[in-house]
Design an enzyme around this catalytic site. Structure first.
Site, PDB file in Angstrom:
ATOM      1  N   ASP A 328     -12.311 -10.014  10.091  1.00 16.09           N
ATOM      2  CA  ASP A 328     -11.419 -10.167  11.234  1.00 16.09           C
ATOM      3  C   ASP A 328     -10.466  -8.968  11.369  1.00 16.09           C
ATOM      4  O   ASP A 328     -10.162  -8.297  10.387  1.00 16.09           O
ATOM      5  CB  ASP A 328     -10.611 -11.451  10.995  1.00 16.09           C
ATOM      6  N   GLU A 357     -14.299  -6.503  13.074  1.00 13.13           N
ATOM      7  CA  GLU A 357     -13.801  -6.649  14.440  1.00 13.13           C
ATOM      8  C   GLU A 357     -12.802  -5.536  14.728  1.00 13.13           C
ATOM      9  O   GLU A 357     -11.677  -5.565  14.244  1.00 13.13           O
ATOM     10  CB  GLU A 357     -13.116  -8.007  14.604  1.00 13.13           C
TER      11      GLU A 357
END
Ligand code: CA
Length: 615
Positions: A328, A357
């Site tokens: 993330d 990400e």
């Protein structure tokens, strides 16, 4: 077992972990790891008063690190890959020569070929789902005494009861759809009062949330997925933890997390990381600010935390037998620490894959974060796969635009993105997608237009990279992010007992849902066995008249993709593509199974796509 023997066993168990030791993490490890070093976090009341001894062949106690909080010790071990056999040994905690506590530590044997595991790749199609919103396979875990947030399906930001059992019960659905890998949003524990269903405020890095299941159930789900030929990618978060984390009540040291005098959000300005003119305060605000009030910002520059976190990631790969990691908010972490993390994992597992990400606005910004990217800062992230947010954005508008050839509209958008691929160190390791759990639902963007959907999905499944679907897109699920995240994260129909529609079966789906599903499943099951799409070369042609043509080819196959974005039927002359057609005379469309004579112009219906296997 008689009562006396039982009491003896119970007393031995209680001896093995004394009240003084609250946790040791990782709780167990493996023999034969490439990196022989292991640092144990030991937490317990005044634990640092103890001396530690270990006596086990091949395991050497290198150093016992005391930190500012006396309730912690960080114990450095060296585990000799050849000498240390799998088994258990005692870690003795002594004061003045007297044993105060004993912990039985286990070194397990690794799975055969564990180090050689293959990660996900461009041969895969990844199915992204939110475990709380997919299927409730076990209603007994909906409400857990130790977890303050209980299930309530009437609240769109509440927990709905979906779990690991629910996913495992529907592996056949995912397999038949033609996806080959599953990415679940985080399943690790999120222990605070509300808004916990999304999983991104992790309170225990080593524990699956009880409302999803146990650690063993998660590992069992991975095994069951593997038996169906499906890979599993674990979602991880290193930038922040959760406000309900066990260590928030007793931080090991002041800089375990980034604390501010007043609550301070991250600026979300990733530009500061590469900006040679950036001020220190701007850099600090981006990296050290909190992502949310419930998400304490972790300090990756703290060597104890970072070793703890790196080991945690490797622990999950080894324990649950993972095929990949999705990390993330990648740029929000300390940049050099992330490179160290990714390197440590790919050092243990050279063929593994990790996607990060990096939700950034330009291809050069995203390319910066991919392993081996060339850049003047000489930064190497070591991160194999980045997410192609540029394509995602283009797909939200390009099928509604019908510009002239020289305008950056319609099919020219897709062309320009592919033309910029020189920026990426590895184009096969780009995650391509039309939507995820943070964006508008793609079927909402397309206003439920199935024709445009077919064009978009055909592009995603035949261009370079690793395609990713978001659960429910294959049945036309929709949702508007402007109404809140809950609207793009609805429960999958049929995942709950009593649902009026069960979209997991052809009979349970509506006619409209079956139209979406049939198209997707035919496309994915075709892609599954097409190395030419996975790794073949790509040659494309500048769109003329809003028609985009490209070829995927290798030594054995040649695929021609034609996307007609016009609102009227068109006739396409093929002379211009002679260098790619290579004298082929026929092409069979994968979806309609119609064969076309490609020695003469092809009639293209308005808004249509052809995926021609050339013969
Ligand atoms: Ca449940």
């Amino acid at each position: 077992m008689n009562k006396k023997a039982l009491l003896l066993v119970l007393s031995l168990v209680s001896l093995s972990i004394s009240a003084q030791i609250e946790r040791i993490e990782p709780a167990f490890w493996w023999t034969g790891m490439k990196n022989p070093q292991l640092q144990l976090l030991v937490h317990g009341d005044s634990i640092s008063k103890n001396q530690i001894t270990i006596n086990y062949p091949g395991v050497k106690l290198l150093k016992v690190n005391k930190v500012s909080n006396p309730n912690y010790l960080f114990v450095d071990l060296l585990i000799d890959a050849r000498l240390a056999k799998a088994g258990k040994f005692n870690i003795l905690f002594k004061q003045n020569g007297k044993i105060k506590a004993t912990y039985s530590y286990e070194l397990k044997s690794r799975r055969q070929n564990s180090a050689q595991r293959q990660g996900f790749s461009s041969s895969d199609v990844i199915y992204l789902l939110m475990p709380d919103r997919f299927a409730n396979g076990d209603t007994s875990n909906d409400n857990i005494d130790s977890q303050p947030e209980k299930a309530n399906r009437t609240i769109d930001y509440g927990r709905h009861g979906g779990d690991i059992k629910g996913i495992q019960d529907h592996l056949d659905y995912i397999k038949e759809l033609g996806a080959t890998a599953i990415w679940c949003t985080p399943v690790q524990e999120n222990n605070h009062t509300k808004y916990t269903y999304h999983g991104y405020a992790i309170s225990d890095f080593y524990k699956i949330d009880s409302r999803f299941g146990s650690n063993d159930e998660y590992a069992g789900f991975v095994t069951a997925s593997h038996q169906k030929g499906l890979k599993v990618i674990m979602d991880m978060v290193s930038n922040h933890g959760g406000i309900g984390a066990w260590w928030m009540k007793d931080l090991p040291m002041k800089d375990w997390i980034h604390e501010w005098k007043e609550f301070t959000y991250t600026s979300h300005k990733a530009s500061t990381l590469k900006d040679i003119h950036a001020s220190n305060i701007d850099k600090k605000l981006f990296i050290d600010g909190w992502f949310d009030t419930t998400m304490p910002d972790m300090n990756q520059q703290n060597p104890y935390f970072w070793t703890y976190y790196i080991q945690n990631s490797i622990w999950w790969v080894e324990y649950a037998n993972l095929d990949g990691i999705r990390m993330d908010t990648y740029p929000y972490n300390d940049r050099d620490a992330m490179a160290k993390w990714a390197k440590a994992i790919t050092n243990e597992y050279p063929h593994f894959n990790i996607m990060g990400e990096a939700w950034l606005a330009s291809p050069q910004d995203i390319a910066f974060w991919q392993k081996d990217a060339s850049n003047p800062l000489k930064y190497n992230s070591q991160l194999p796969t980045v997410m192609d947010f540029i394509t995602q954005k283009a797909l939200t508008t390009c099928f509604d635009e019908h510009g002239k050839s020289w305008e950056e509209l319609g099919m020219n958008r897709l062309y320009t993105i592919i033309a910029n691929d020189y920026l990426y160190a590895n184009v096969n390791n780009l995650l391509v997608f039309a939507e995820n759990h943070d964006t508008q639902r793609y079927n909402y963007v397309l206003k439920g237009d199935l024709t445009k959907y077919k064009m978009a999905m055909s592009f995603l499944m035949t261009t370079r990279g690793i395609p990713q679907l978001y659960y429910g897109t294959e049945i036309g699920m929709t949702g508007n992010k402007d109404k809140g995240d809950g609207d793009i994260r609805h429960d999958f129909p049929g995942g709950w007992v009593g649902d009026s529609i069960n979209a997991f079966t052809a009979n349970g789906r509506t006619a409209a849902q079956n139209e979406y599903y049939s198209y997707m499943s035919k496309l994915l099951n075709w892609r599954k066995n097409k190395p030419v799409i996975h790794t073949g070369q790509l040659t494309h042609y500048i769109p003329e008249n809003d028609i985009y043509v490209y070829f995927r080819y290798n030594n054995t196959e040649n695929i021609m993709v034609i996307i007609n974005n016009n609102l009227t039927d068109q006739t396409l002359k093929l002379d211009r593509y002679a260098e790619s057609l290579k004298g082929k005379t026929k092409g069979t469309d994968v979806m309609s199974e119609k064969t076309f004579d490609i020695t003469s112009p092809i009639l293209l219906p308005k808004e249509s796509v052809l995926i021609l296997e050339l013969k």
